[in-house]
Structure formats: structure tokens, C-alpha cells
Design a protein around this motif. Structure first.
Motif, PDB file in Angstrom:
ATOM      1  N   GLU A   1       6.359  -3.764  -1.719  1.00 35.67           N
ATOM      2  CA  GLU A   1       6.860  -3.744  -0.332  1.00 35.67           C
ATOM      3  C   GLU A   1       7.961  -2.724  -0.046  1.00 35.67           C
ATOM      4  O   GLU A   1       8.051  -2.187   1.032  1.00 35.67           O
TER       5      GLU A   1
ATOM      6  N   GLY B   1       0.817  -1.227   0.000  1.00 37.93           N
ATOM      7  CA  GLY B   1       0.000   0.000   0.000  1.00 37.93           C
ATOM      8  C   GLY B   1       0.842   1.264   0.000  1.00 37.93           C
ATOM      9  O   GLY B   1       0.305   2.368  -0.159  1.00 37.93           O
TER      10      GLY B   1
ATOM     11  N   GLY C   1       9.456  -1.621  -6.446  1.00 39.98           N
ATOM     12  CA  GLY C   1       8.147  -2.263  -6.628  1.00 39.98           C
ATOM     13  C   GLY C   1       7.472  -2.614  -5.314  1.00 39.98           C
ATOM     14  O   GLY C   1       7.431  -1.806  -4.383  1.00 39.98           O
TER      15      GLY C   1
ATOM     16  N   ASN D   1      11.154   3.021  -5.341  1.00 44.35           N
ATOM     17  CA  ASN D   1      10.589   2.541  -6.602  1.00 44.35           C
ATOM     18  C   ASN D   1      11.310   3.223  -7.754  1.00 44.35           C
ATOM     19  O   ASN D   1      12.115   4.149  -7.552  1.00 44.35           O
TER      20      ASN D   1
ATOM     21  N   MET E   1       2.958   2.697  -2.105  1.00 48.00           N
ATOM     22  CA  MET E   1       2.931   3.549  -3.309  1.00 48.00           C
ATOM     23  C   MET E   1       1.584   4.286  -3.405  1.00 48.00           C
ATOM     24  O   MET E   1       1.544   5.495  -3.623  1.00 48.00           O
TER      25      MET E   1
ATOM     26  N   LYS F   1      -6.585  -0.873 -21.875  1.00 45.34           N
ATOM     27  CA  LYS F   1      -7.522  -0.376 -20.850  1.00 45.34           C
ATOM     28  C   LYS F   1      -7.980   1.048 -21.165  1.00 45.34           C
ATOM     29  O   LYS F   1      -8.707   1.648 -20.385  1.00 45.34           O
TER      30      LYS F   1
ATOM     31  N   ALA G   1       1.586  -0.206 -14.043  1.00 45.29           N
ATOM     32  CA  ALA G   1       1.837  -1.520 -14.625  1.00 45.29           C
ATOM     33  C   ALA G   1       2.975  -2.142 -13.838  1.00 45.29           C
ATOM     34  O   ALA G   1       4.073  -1.576 -13.772  1.00 45.29           O
TER      35      ALA G   1
ATOM     36  N   ASN H   1     -11.967 -11.283 -12.193  1.00 44.96           N
ATOM     37  CA  ASN H   1     -12.449 -10.134 -11.418  1.00 44.96           C
ATOM     38  C   ASN H   1     -12.760  -8.988 -12.373  1.00 44.96           C
ATOM     39  O   ASN H   1     -12.225  -8.941 -13.485  1.00 44.96           O
TER      40      ASN H   1
HETATM   41  O1  PMT Z   1       1.893  -1.355  -2.537  1.00 44.90           O
HETATM   42  P1  PMT Z   1       3.386  -1.288  -2.675  1.00 44.90           P
HETATM   43  O2  PMT Z   1       4.091  -2.364  -1.858  1.00 44.90           O
HETATM   44  O3  PMT Z   1       3.948   0.078  -2.433  1.00 44.90           O
HETATM   45  O4  PMT Z   1       3.754  -1.677  -4.199  1.00 44.90           O
HETATM   46  C1  PMT Z   1       3.406  -0.789  -5.215  1.00 44.90           C
HETATM   47  C2  PMT Z   1       2.904  -1.535  -6.459  1.00 44.90           C
HETATM   48  C3  PMT Z   1       4.027  -2.350  -7.062  1.00 44.90           C
HETATM   49  C4  PMT Z   1       1.731  -2.452  -6.103  1.00 44.90           C
HETATM   50  C5  PMT Z   1       2.409  -0.414  -7.452  1.00 44.90           C
HETATM   51  O5  PMT Z   1       3.485   0.406  -7.771  1.00 44.90           O
HETATM   52  C6  PMT Z   1       1.836  -1.022  -8.733  1.00 44.90           C
HETATM   53  O6  PMT Z   1       2.512  -1.331  -9.683  1.00 44.90           O
HETATM   54  N1  PMT Z   1       0.486  -1.181  -8.743  1.00 44.90           N
HETATM   55  C7  PMT Z   1      -0.265  -1.858  -9.831  1.00 44.90           C
HETATM   56  C8  PMT Z   1      -0.140  -3.332  -9.653  1.00 44.90           C
HETATM   57  C9  PMT Z   1      -0.920  -4.098 -10.679  1.00 44.90           C
HETATM   58  O7  PMT Z   1      -1.869  -4.738 -10.349  1.00 44.90           O
HETATM   59  O8  PMT Z   1      -0.530  -3.930 -11.916  1.00 44.90           O
HETATM   60  P2  PMT Z   1      -1.213  -4.657 -13.178  1.00 44.90           P
HETATM   61  O9  PMT Z   1      -0.212  -4.468 -14.242  1.00 44.90           O
HETATM   62  O10 PMT Z   1      -1.665  -6.031 -12.865  1.00 44.90           O
HETATM   63  O11 PMT Z   1      -2.506  -3.799 -13.459  1.00 44.90           O
HETATM   64  C10 PMT Z   1      -2.525  -2.669 -14.346  1.00 44.90           C
HETATM   65  C11 PMT Z   1      -3.485  -1.607 -13.854  1.00 44.90           C
HETATM   66  O12 PMT Z   1      -4.811  -2.129 -13.841  1.00 44.90           O
HETATM   67  C12 PMT Z   1      -3.231  -1.123 -12.431  1.00 44.90           C
HETATM   68  O13 PMT Z   1      -3.493   0.261 -12.436  1.00 44.90           O
HETATM   69  C13 PMT Z   1      -4.238  -1.884 -11.589  1.00 44.90           C
HETATM   70  O14 PMT Z   1      -4.620  -1.138 -10.433  1.00 44.90           O
HETATM   71  C14 PMT Z   1      -5.397  -2.006 -12.565  1.00 44.90           C
HETATM   72  N2  PMT Z   1      -6.236  -3.203 -12.375  1.00 44.90           N
HETATM   73  C15 PMT Z   1      -5.733  -4.448 -12.546  1.00 44.90           C
HETATM   74  C16 PMT Z   1      -6.559  -5.543 -12.433  1.00 44.90           C
HETATM   75  C17 PMT Z   1      -7.939  -5.346 -12.126  1.00 44.90           C
HETATM   76  N3  PMT Z   1      -8.746  -6.364 -11.997  1.00 44.90           N
HETATM   77  N4  PMT Z   1      -8.392  -4.093 -11.938  1.00 44.90           N
HETATM   78  C18 PMT Z   1      -7.586  -3.033 -12.057  1.00 44.90           C
HETATM   79  O15 PMT Z   1      -8.017  -1.889 -11.869  1.00 44.90           O
END
Ligand code: PMT
Length: 411
Positions: A355, A210, A353, A359, A212, A337, A320, A300
Motif C-alpha cells: 500500500e 499494485g 511494502g 519501499n 510496486m 522457485k 519476496a 494455487n
Molecule cells: O502492490 P503494492 O501495495 O505496491 O505492494 C508491493 C508488494 C509488497 C506486493 C510487492 O513489493 C511484493 O513484495 N510482491 C510479492 C508479494 C508476494 O506474494 O510475495 P511472496 O513471497 O508470497 O511470493 C514470492 C514470489 O512468488 C513473488 O514474486 C510472487 O509474485 C510469486 N508467486 C507467489 C505465489 C504464487 N502462487 N505465484 C507466484 O507467482
């Protein structure tokens, strides 16, 4: 607000009861508050309430020689560092827009050179009426700052825009300089992981702490925005000025986001949302069985894609999380998206990334990119919020120009 003189004008709406809390919070922030009440306001709350919470006499009459002998309306207008009218009724906004001066508050608003801030509160139909909208536009053109109103259920039973901004949010907005990058904007942020329950004791989760998402929410609040954060299961303190809703699974996160995102300007999807959840959640703890077990998973909702598809929705900024081919995969997500921006970060290695406190972000948008570099999540969140605010402004000025170009020429 240390030592700042604030005149708080209270007009006749049901939200007047919230203004007593506003006085308390303004005083907590260090302001000296003097309250001016209209006749309508006194029908809702007694002046004695405001006298008690402000510690100052309450001003109610224009033509009262005793009151004028104490602190006359011109003196009060000069004393004010800022004049805040909360709640401001449709009637008061109309009178202010047209320069009427038939009671103490309207006269004071004309007589002061102090910045004027108005927090409207009224029935949603009255707020949407073209007369009210035109009056607000006129006031804004003259430099009056309008804060709110918010959407939600109303005392009259309607649902829609017209609720006075909550006192804590009003004070946060007043403490933000008007020129701040996201002043008067509503920002929604998702943060943390989602937990998809298998049975009462087991779930599918991920390593998101959480940090970030909380840093992005804090940076947006510091830039002047009203921030709603929807957080998965994490144990982090809520940043100041952020309204937090805790959720567990992706479906609950989606439902909450869809409720709070209406009318928002900017959406940051920082949460690591699980792409799948168990088709069924066992009511009792599953017993140990054969050597191989299968979990039946279903997709989901894709929260950020749903937000991006909203008509008149906010500008969307996704994240991402990639272990390889960072830019290529992030660009694919940006276009699949239909996002406005995506912050690509590498995951799966130490020091960045999930934890970590640190970053590294590559920010991408259609036709452009900016390497925000390596740093603490707080620093990066500030750069990200500032880049997103710039792009939001550009996007809005392009929309305004397009609207003007598509209007038929007159004559
Ligand atoms: O929480 P921390 O420990 O600080 O770590 C930060 C982090 C690595 C989690 C953060 O920087 C990060 O990258 N968050 C996005 C993680 C993710 O799920 O990425 P994704 O590539 O799978 O998804 C792409 C985007 O779609 C993201 O904006 C995600 O929030 C969104 N998404 C994904 C799946 C879904 N079902 N719904 C979404 O809204």
C-alpha cells in the motif's frame, strides 16, 4: 519526434492497412511523414489513404519524371531523419540484405545515410525460414534495427511469430533511443493482488495496491521494452506504453501470463498472488450459520515457478514479501522457485511494502546481493529494472560464449 522527418516504406503485406494508423501516430508524436509504397503495397491499400493521413504526396515510382521533378529519390533519401519500413515482407528484407535497387523504396534505402528500421510481417513459416533469419541477422550486423515481429494468430490462419508490431508499440520503440537498457526487449510484469472468490460477494484478497508492480512496468517501458502487464484488481492508471490485461484470481493470472510470456526476455513477478483459493466457489451468497465455519482451500499454481521452469523462458525476477528473516526467507524462495533474482521487501509495518508509496529493497541473486535502499517505489523500480537489464546482458553473453565453446572446432 518533434519535427523529425520520417520516410515510411510500406511493402506488400496484409499488415499494410495498419501502416495508415502508424502514420497517424507518428504525426501525433510530432513527426513529418512521407510515405513510399511498393507495387505490392498498392495492391493492399490505395496511395490516397496515405496521402490523406500523412498530408504529403505519396511516392511510388523510381522512373517517373513528374515525381522526380517534385522530390527526387536522392532528395527524399537526404530529407529522411529515419527510414522505417513497416510492414517489411520477406521479399523486401531479402532484397535489402542483398543490396538490390530495382524500385523506389529499395533504391532509397541504399541511397540514404539515415538510420533504417524494419518491422517484419509475414507468415510464421516464412519468418522462421533460415533464409529470412540469415537476412535479418545480416541487416542487424549492418546496423539496421529490426522491431518485432510479434506472435499470434495470422491473417492466413496460422498461429506463430510474424505479425507486425502494433503501431502504438512501434512508435514507442521508435521514441526510445536504440541504446536504452531494454530496447527491443519484451518484458512481462504481474502486479497487484489476486482475489479468490468464496461466493458472489466475498473473496480472499490482500493489501497489495499494485503500486510496486505498476512502477516496475513503467520503468521497463521507459527503458525501451515492450511491456505486457497482467494486473490483479487495482484502480491505478495504466502507465504509458504498457499493454495491460486485468485479471481477478490466481488461476486466471497464471493462464494469462502463460499466454503472453512466450518469447519474452524478462519476467517480473510483483503480484501478491494468493497461495490458496477456496476449493469450491458458492453460486449463491453463503448464509450465516454456526459460530465456527471452515473454508476448504486448495493450492494455487505458483506462477513465477512455472515461468522459471519454461524451456527457453525469460529471465525471472521475483519479489519476496517477508515480515521476518528477510534475507534467509528470500534466498529460500530464490532457490526453491529457481529464480534468477529476487527483490526482498519487508512487509507488515507502516511506510514500506504493501500500500505504501515507499519501499525498501534488498536485491539477491545466486552468489550476490545489492541493497537498493529506501525510496519511492518509482525510484526503486528504475534501479531494479536497470540491475535486471545488466544481469540479462551478462547472462546472454555467458550463453553466447558457452555456445561458441561447445561448437566443434573446424579443420
Ligand atoms: O502492490 P503494492 O501495495 O505496491 O505492494 C508491493 C508488494 C509488497 C506486493 C510487492 O513489493 C511484493 O513484495 N510482491 C510479492 C508479494 C508476494 O506474494 O510475495 P511472496 O513471497 O508470497 O511470493 C514470492 C514470489 O512468488 C513473488 O514474486 C510472487 O509474485 C510469486 N508467486 C507467489 C505465489 C504464487 N502462487 N505465484 C507466484 O507467482
Amino acid at each position: 519526434m518533434n519535427g523529425e522527418n520520417i520516410v515510411l516504406g510500406v511493402t506488400g503485406g496484409i499488415a499494410a492497412y495498419k501502416s495508415a494508423e502508424l502514420v497517424r501516430r507518428l504525426r501525433d508524436a510530432g513527426a513529418d511523414v512521407r510515405v513510399v509504397m511498393t507495387r505490392g503495397a498498392r495492391a493492399f491499400v490505395a496511395p490516397l489513404t496515405f496521402q490523406a493521413v500523412s498530408g504529403n504526396p505519396v511516392h511510388t515510382e523510381l522512373l517517373d519524371d513528374k515525381a522526380e521533378a517534385g522530390m527526387g529519390h536522392i532528395e527524399l533519401a537526404r530529407w529522411a531523419g529515419r527510414v522505417v519500413v513497416a510492414p517489411a515482407t520477406a521479399d523486401f528484407i531479402a532484397r535489402l540484405a542483398h543490396g538490390l535497387a530495382d524500385d523506389l523504396l529499395s533504391t532509397l534505402c541504399l541511397a540514404t545515410t539515415a538510420p533504417l528500421i524494419v518491422a517484419p510481417a509475414m507468415n510464421q513459416q516464412m519468418w522462421s525460414h533460415p533464409a529470412t533469419q540469415d537476412n535479418c541477422r545480416l541487416l542487424e550486423e549492418r546496423g539496421v534495427r529490426i522491431i518485432g515481429p510479434e506472435s499470434g494468430s495470422q491473417a492466413c490462419g496460422d498461429t506463430g511469430p510474424g505479425r507486425m508490431t502494433e503501431p502504438s508499440d512501434l512508435v514507442a520503440a521508435l521514441m526510445t533511443p536504440p541504446g536504452a537498457a531494454l530496447a527491443d526487449r519484451h518484458v512481462v510484469v504481474t502486479a497487484g493482488p489476486t482475489y479468490e472468490d468464496i461466493d458472489p460477494v466475498r473473496f480472499i484478497g490482500n493489501r497489495s495496491s499494485g503500486r510496486m508492480g505498476f512502477a516496475v512496468a513503467a520503468a521497463a517501458a521507459a527503458a525501451g521494452a515492450r511491456v505486457s502487464m497482467v494486473a490483479g484488481p487495482v484502480r491505478l492508471p495504466t502507465p504509458p506504453g504498457v499493454e495491460r490485461t486485468d485479471v481477478r484470481g490466481a488461476v486466471e493470472m497464471r493462464d494469462t501470463v502463460m499466454r503472453v510470456v512466450r518469447g519474452a526476455d524478462l519476467f517480473f513477478g510483483v503480484a501478491a498472488v494468493a497461495d490458496y483459493r477456496p476449493r469450491q466457489q458458492a453460486g449463491q451468497k453463503l448464509k450465516k450459520g454456526p459460530d465456527r465455519q471452515h473454508l476448504d482451500l486448495v493450492s494455487n499454481p505458483d506462477i513465477i515457478a512455472e515461468v522459471a521452469a519454461l524451456e527457453d523462458g525469460p529471465m525471472t525476477v521475483g519479489f519476496a514479501a517477508e515480515t521476518e528473516q528477510l534475507e534467509q526467507h528470500a534466498r529460500e524462495k530464490l532457490s526453491a522457485k529457481r529464480l534468477d533474482m529476487i527483490a526482498a521487501n519487508r512487509v507488515g509495518r507502516a511506510g514500506t511494502g504493501f500500500e505504501s508509496e515507499q519501499n525498501e529493497i534488498l536485491l539477491l541473486w545466486p552468489g550476490g546481493e545489492r541493497h537498493l535502499g529506501k525510496g519511492s517505489k518509482r525510484q526503486l523500480a528504475r534501479s531494479l529494472v536497470s540491475a535486471a537489464a545488466d544481469r540479462l546482458r551478462d547472462r546472454e553473453s555467458i550463453e553466447t560464449r558457452t555456445d561458441q565453446d561447445s561448437r566443434p572446432a573446424s579443420g
